[in-house]
Design a protein around this motif. Structure first.
Motif, PDB file in Angstrom:
ATOM      1  N   VAL A  94     -35.877  54.501  -7.956  1.00  0.00           N
ATOM      2  CA  VAL A  94     -36.157  53.652  -6.779  1.00  0.00           C
ATOM      3  C   VAL A  94     -36.933  52.410  -7.222  1.00  0.00           C
ATOM      4  O   VAL A  94     -36.601  51.272  -6.848  1.00  0.00           O
ATOM      5  CB  VAL A  94     -36.953  54.434  -5.699  1.00  0.00           C
ATOM      6  N   ALA A  95     -37.969  52.608  -8.065  1.00  0.00           N
ATOM      7  CA  ALA A  95     -38.784  51.474  -8.516  1.00  0.00           C
ATOM      8  C   ALA A  95     -37.921  50.468  -9.271  1.00  0.00           C
ATOM      9  O   ALA A  95     -38.014  49.259  -9.046  1.00  0.00           O
ATOM     10  CB  ALA A  95     -39.931  51.971  -9.400  1.00  0.00           C
ATOM     11  N   ALA A  96     -37.069  50.961 -10.156  1.00  0.00           N
ATOM     12  CA  ALA A  96     -36.230  50.048 -10.954  1.00  0.00           C
ATOM     13  C   ALA A  96     -35.363  49.187 -10.035  1.00  0.00           C
ATOM     14  O   ALA A  96     -35.229  47.982 -10.241  1.00  0.00           O
ATOM     15  CB  ALA A  96     -35.373  50.847 -11.923  1.00  0.00           C
ATOM     16  N   ARG A  97     -34.792  49.831  -8.997  1.00  0.00           N
ATOM     17  CA  ARG A  97     -33.888  49.064  -8.129  1.00  0.00           C
ATOM     18  C   ARG A  97     -34.645  48.034  -7.274  1.00  0.00           C
ATOM     19  O   ARG A  97     -34.208  46.896  -7.138  1.00  0.00           O
ATOM     20  CB  ARG A  97     -33.053  50.005  -7.257  1.00  0.00           C
ATOM     21  N   ILE A  98     -35.787  48.396  -6.720  1.00  0.00           N
ATOM     22  CA  ILE A  98     -36.500  47.422  -5.864  1.00  0.00           C
ATOM     23  C   ILE A  98     -37.080  46.285  -6.703  1.00  0.00           C
ATOM     24  O   ILE A  98     -37.189  45.155  -6.236  1.00  0.00           O
ATOM     25  CB  ILE A  98     -37.573  48.088  -4.950  1.00  0.00           C
ATOM     26  N   VAL A  99     -37.399  46.565  -7.984  1.00  0.00           N
ATOM     27  CA  VAL A  99     -37.871  45.489  -8.875  1.00  0.00           C
ATOM     28  C   VAL A  99     -36.707  44.558  -9.208  1.00  0.00           C
ATOM     29  O   VAL A  99     -36.810  43.340  -9.108  1.00  0.00           O
ATOM     30  CB  VAL A  99     -38.484  46.067 -10.179  1.00  0.00           C
ATOM     31  N   ALA A 100     -35.558  45.161  -9.568  1.00  0.00           N
ATOM     32  CA  ALA A 100     -34.388  44.347  -9.959  1.00  0.00           C
ATOM     33  C   ALA A 100     -33.989  43.429  -8.804  1.00  0.00           C
ATOM     34  O   ALA A 100     -33.604  42.283  -9.009  1.00  0.00           O
ATOM     35  CB  ALA A 100     -33.236  45.252 -10.349  1.00  0.00           C
ATOM     36  N   GLU A 101     -34.117  43.940  -7.580  1.00  0.00           N
ATOM     37  CA  GLU A 101     -33.691  43.128  -6.432  1.00  0.00           C
ATOM     38  C   GLU A 101     -34.848  42.323  -5.836  1.00  0.00           C
ATOM     39  O   GLU A 101     -34.682  41.665  -4.812  1.00  0.00           O
ATOM     40  CB  GLU A 101     -33.034  44.037  -5.393  1.00  0.00           C
ATOM     41  N   ARG A 102     -36.001  42.406  -6.490  1.00  0.00           N
ATOM     42  CA  ARG A 102     -37.192  41.644  -6.083  1.00  0.00           C
ATOM     43  C   ARG A 102     -37.551  41.847  -4.618  1.00  0.00           C
ATOM     44  O   ARG A 102     -37.922  40.919  -3.904  1.00  0.00           O
ATOM     45  CB  ARG A 102     -37.003  40.147  -6.359  1.00  0.00           C
ATOM     46  N   ARG A 103     -37.393  43.080  -4.155  1.00  0.00           N
ATOM     47  CA  ARG A 103     -37.764  43.402  -2.769  1.00  0.00           C
ATOM     48  C   ARG A 103     -38.669  44.622  -2.823  1.00  0.00           C
ATOM     49  O   ARG A 103     -38.251  45.739  -2.498  1.00  0.00           O
ATOM     50  CB  ARG A 103     -36.515  43.661  -1.919  1.00  0.00           C
ATOM     51  N   ILE A 104     -39.931  44.375  -3.301  1.00  0.00           N
ATOM     52  CA  ILE A 104     -40.838  45.502  -3.560  1.00  0.00           C
ATOM     53  C   ILE A 104     -41.629  45.789  -2.282  1.00  0.00           C
ATOM     54  O   ILE A 104     -42.783  45.400  -2.128  1.00  0.00           O
ATOM     55  CB  ILE A 104     -41.736  45.189  -4.777  1.00  0.00           C
ATOM     56  N   ARG A 105     -40.906  46.448  -1.329  1.00  0.00           N
ATOM     57  CA  ARG A 105     -41.533  46.764  -0.039  1.00  0.00           C
ATOM     58  C   ARG A 105     -41.151  48.183   0.368  1.00  0.00           C
ATOM     59  O   ARG A 105     -40.053  48.654   0.044  1.00  0.00           O
ATOM     60  CB  ARG A 105     -41.063  45.762   1.027  1.00  0.00           C
ATOM     61  N   VAL A 106     -42.052  48.833   1.108  1.00  0.00           N
ATOM     62  CA  VAL A 106     -41.835  50.245   1.435  1.00  0.00           C
ATOM     63  C   VAL A 106     -40.547  50.439   2.242  1.00  0.00           C
ATOM     64  O   VAL A 106     -39.759  51.353   1.968  1.00  0.00           O
ATOM     65  CB  VAL A 106     -43.044  50.828   2.205  1.00  0.00           C
ATOM     66  N   GLU A 107     -40.319  49.537   3.226  1.00  0.00           N
ATOM     67  CA  GLU A 107     -39.129  49.657   4.063  1.00  0.00           C
ATOM     68  C   GLU A 107     -37.863  49.658   3.217  1.00  0.00           C
ATOM     69  O   GLU A 107     -36.958  50.489   3.387  1.00  0.00           O
ATOM     70  CB  GLU A 107     -39.069  48.473   5.056  1.00  0.00           C
ATOM     71  N   TYR A 108     -37.837  48.686   2.272  1.00  0.00           N
ATOM     72  CA  TYR A 108     -36.644  48.574   1.439  1.00  0.00           C
ATOM     73  C   TYR A 108     -36.542  49.773   0.487  1.00  0.00           C
ATOM     74  O   TYR A 108     -35.451  50.296   0.241  1.00  0.00           O
ATOM     75  CB  TYR A 108     -36.662  47.253   0.653  1.00  0.00           C
ATOM     76  N   ALA A 109     -37.693  50.237  -0.008  1.00  0.00           N
ATOM     77  CA  ALA A 109     -37.684  51.412  -0.892  1.00  0.00           C
ATOM     78  C   ALA A 109     -37.108  52.616  -0.156  1.00  0.00           C
ATOM     79  O   ALA A 109     -36.381  53.428  -0.745  1.00  0.00           O
ATOM     80  CB  ALA A 109     -39.097  51.695  -1.392  1.00  0.00           C
ATOM     81  N   ARG A 110     -37.382  52.728   1.148  1.00  0.00           N
ATOM     82  CA  ARG A 110     -36.837  53.851   1.939  1.00  0.00           C
ATOM     83  C   ARG A 110     -35.308  53.764   1.986  1.00  0.00           C
ATOM     84  O   ARG A 110     -34.603  54.747   1.821  1.00  0.00           O
ATOM     85  CB  ARG A 110     -37.381  53.801   3.374  1.00  0.00           C
ATOM     86  N   GLU A 111     -34.815  52.506   2.198  1.00  0.00           N
ATOM     87  CA  GLU A 111     -33.354  52.310   2.240  1.00  0.00           C
ATOM     88  C   GLU A 111     -32.730  52.717   0.903  1.00  0.00           C
ATOM     89  O   GLU A 111     -31.727  53.433   0.859  1.00  0.00           O
ATOM     90  CB  GLU A 111     -33.031  50.822   2.455  1.00  0.00           C
ATOM     91  N   VAL A 112     -33.359  52.243  -0.190  1.00  0.00           N
ATOM     92  CA  VAL A 112     -32.834  52.531  -1.530  1.00  0.00           C
ATOM     93  C   VAL A 112     -32.838  54.036  -1.777  1.00  0.00           C
ATOM     94  O   VAL A 112     -31.874  54.605  -2.300  1.00  0.00           O
ATOM     95  CB  VAL A 112     -33.659  51.779  -2.609  1.00  0.00           C
ATOM     96  N   LEU A 113     -33.919  54.683  -1.362  1.00  0.00           N
ATOM     97  CA  LEU A 113     -34.043  56.126  -1.569  1.00  0.00           C
ATOM     98  C   LEU A 113     -32.911  56.863  -0.822  1.00  0.00           C
ATOM     99  O   LEU A 113     -32.263  57.755  -1.385  1.00  0.00           O
ATOM    100  CB  LEU A 113     -35.414  56.595  -1.071  1.00  0.00           C
ATOM    101  N   ALA A 114     -32.666  56.430   0.411  1.00  0.00           N
ATOM    102  CA  ALA A 114     -31.606  57.065   1.204  1.00  0.00           C
ATOM    103  C   ALA A 114     -30.254  56.866   0.512  1.00  0.00           C
ATOM    104  O   ALA A 114     -29.450  57.810   0.403  1.00  0.00           O
ATOM    105  CB  ALA A 114     -31.584  56.469   2.610  1.00  0.00           C
ATOM    106  N   GLU A 115     -30.036  55.643   0.008  1.00  0.00           N
ATOM    107  CA  GLU A 115     -28.759  55.379  -0.686  1.00  0.00           C
ATOM    108  C   GLU A 115     -28.623  56.255  -1.924  1.00  0.00           C
ATOM    109  O   GLU A 115     -27.576  56.855  -2.166  1.00  0.00           O
ATOM    110  CB  GLU A 115     -28.697  53.905  -1.140  1.00  0.00           C
TER     111      GLU A 115
END
Ligand SMILES: CC(C)(COP(=O)([O-])OP(=O)([O-])OC[C@H]1O[C@@H](n2cnc3c(N)ncnc32)[C@H](O)[C@@H]1OP(=O)([O-])[O-])[C@@H](O)C(=O)NCCC(=O)NCCSC(=O)C[C@@](C)(O)CC(=O)[O-]
Ligand SMILES: NC(=O)C1=CN([C@@H]2O[C@H](COP(=O)(O)OP(=O)(O)OC[C@H]3O[C@@H](n4cnc5c(N)ncnc54)[C@H](OP(=O)(O)O)[C@@H]3O)[C@@H](O)[C@H]2O)C=CC1
Length: 426
Positions: free
Chosen positions: A397-418
């Protein structure tokens, strides 16, 4: 024992492997650091003897900063902190100082001050002189309280007396100066202050009120200096921009508060890891930052003749190796073993060096690419955990939110679900 603090790539190992590498670097048997492991640290039964109404423990990560040389000796430095990027930043800055010999320090002594407040003196100036005339008697009385300290070469060695105008009239403030050797010293000086107060009251022909140490430990200053390499910092422009950032913090209390917070990121982490009193050190440092009237930076950065950056930091550091939690807490004992220090002075030197390194790392990032790249990249793991990622999911999850430069909890939740959906369909 020779320590090698240059352990490149420590980040690429598991915690167990790191512990073994760090023990090896410090020339220690791995069992010497066992108390750093959660199962071997402070037990509930031990905690129950430390504070009141104990119901549990809180875990704080301990990371080890690498690359430090302090006064010519390599040190691997345990740092207890909940904040991402602090340990990495200290190690990074120490790497930039290492090529120029690391950190050098000086120390004004293991001296703490106790205050005794005298009220209602009819003739405050005459009383002040009478108390100063009794200097030898008061020192002897103070030293009777702590024969162990005196036998170690410490003890009370001076008094000073001030007449202090206050809104309820003049008060007389007696300062007792005590060499506390390798203790933080609070209990020792408080005992002495309480012991001499009745005699002070007799001499002053009035009463005393407060009898307590001051955390403004201005006779226990540690100074750290280092030369940070211009090329490793990113070149001449970065050096001159760090100088400008430093001047900003010296001139502006709003900036100074944040600049000093960066210093305390390092200082508090080592103070906590070694079981010392974080509040005592923090109040001392902030009072020092305000010593000239306004609140200012505790450090300065300048460019030297060769174009490198010189950093200097002066802080009061009331830290000890005997007494307090340092002796009672098994993890603090392991931290002290890892540092390989034998005196309070050595510990204070390391704490100041870490404060300066921490400050430089933050100022370099701020003056160059901004704080978010390095800090948020490492903070992404905390964000992933806050979004509900399990230990084996945090990295992805951390790698993806860093790569997409969207380091926010809301977005991390979306990534986690995906990610979970991808796993289920795979
Ligand atoms: C974060 C870095 C270090 C990345 O910096 P980088 O240049 O991307 O790092 P790198 O990957 O090139 O590695 C360089 C060295 O940094 C260390 N390092 C690098 N990454 C790691 C890691 N993951 N784990 C362990 N060590 C790490 C390590 O020592 C490494 O060398 P090595 O020894 O491996 O050859 C850099 O961007 C930095 O120093 N940033 C400053 C971060 C900081 O100051 N954080 C504090 C929190 S922010 C705050 O609270 C205070 C503030 C900022 O407000 C204060 C103020 O305003 O003054
Ligand atoms: N405002 C503040 O900051 C306050 C802080 N505190 C707390 O006080 C604690 C620290 O007190 P501190 O006085 O350091 O601890 P201790 O009183 O536990 O330890 C100091 C004592 O240890 C003995 N000792 C043995 N070896 C040495 C040595 N090499 N150097 C110096 N002393 C030695 C001395 O004599 P002896 O054996 O005779 O005791 C000395 O008085 C911390 O937990 C802090 O949180 C408490 C009150 C206020």
């Amino acid at each position: 024992m020779t320590i090698n603090s240059r352990i490149s790539g420590l980040r690429d190992h598991t915690p167990d492997e790191r512990l073994a590498l760090v023990a090896g670097g410090a020339g220690l048997d791995a069992t010497a650091l066992e108390a750093l492991q959660p199962h071997a640290g402070l037990s509930l039964a031990q905690a129950d003897h430390m504070v009141e109404n104990v119901v549990g423990l809180i875990g704080i990560p301990v990371g080890v900063a690498t690359n430090f040389t302090v006064d010519g000796v390599d040190r691997l430095i345990p740092m207890a902190t909940e904040e991402p990027s602090v340990v990495a930043a200290a190690s990074n800055a120490a790497r930039m100082a290492r090529v120029h010999g690391g950190f050098t320090t000086s120390y004004t002594g293991d001296v703490m001050i106790a205050q005794i407040q005298v009220l209602d003196a009819v003739d405050p100036h005459g009383t002040r002189f009478a108390l100063l005339e009794a200097r030898e008697e008061l020192l002897a009385l103070a030293n009777e309280q702590d024969p162990v300290l005196v036998s170690l070469g410490g003890g009370a060695f001076d008094i000073s007396v001030r007449v202090l105008p206050t809104r309820v009239g003049a008060q007389i403030i007696v300062h007792l100066h005590v060499d506390v050797r390798d203790a933080m010293g609070a209990n020792a000086v408080n005992t002495m202050a309480e012991a001499i107060a009745p005699r002070i009251a007799e001499l002053a022909d009035t009463r005393t009120l407060l009898r307590i140490l001051t955390n403004k430990a201005e006779l226990r200053l540690t100074r750290a200096r280092a030369v940070f390499d211009a090329e490793l910092l990113g070149g001449a422009q970065v050096v001159s921009d760090i100088v400008a950032a430093s001047a900003f913090a010296e001139a502006d209390p709003y900036r100074a508060a944040t600049h000093n917070k960066g210093i305390m990121n390092g200082i508090t982490a080592v103070v906590l890891a070694t079981g010392n009193d974080t509040r005592a050190v923090e109040s001392g440092c902030h009072s020092h930052a305000a010593r000239l009237g306004g609140y200012s930076a505790l450090s300065q950065f300048e460019q030297d003749a060769a174009g490198n950056l010189v950093g200097t930091l002066e802080v009061p550091l009331a830290v000890g190796l005997v007494g307090g939690a340092t002796r009672a807490h098994p993890t603090a004992q392991a931290a002290v073993r890892l540092l390989g220090v034998e005196t309070a002075r050595e510990l204070a030197s390391i704490v100041a060096a870490v404060g300066l390194a921490q400050n430089l790392a933050a100022c370099r990032a701020l003056a160059a690419e901004g704080i978010q790249r390095g800090h948020m990249t490492l903070h992404a793991r905390t964000i992933a955990a806050s979004a509900g990622a399990e230990v084996d999911e945090i990295g992805d999850v951390a790698a993806r939110i860093v790569a997409e430069r969207r380091i926010r909890v809301e977005y991390a939740r979306e990534v986690l679900a995906e990610l979970r959906a991808e796993k289920t369909t795979a």
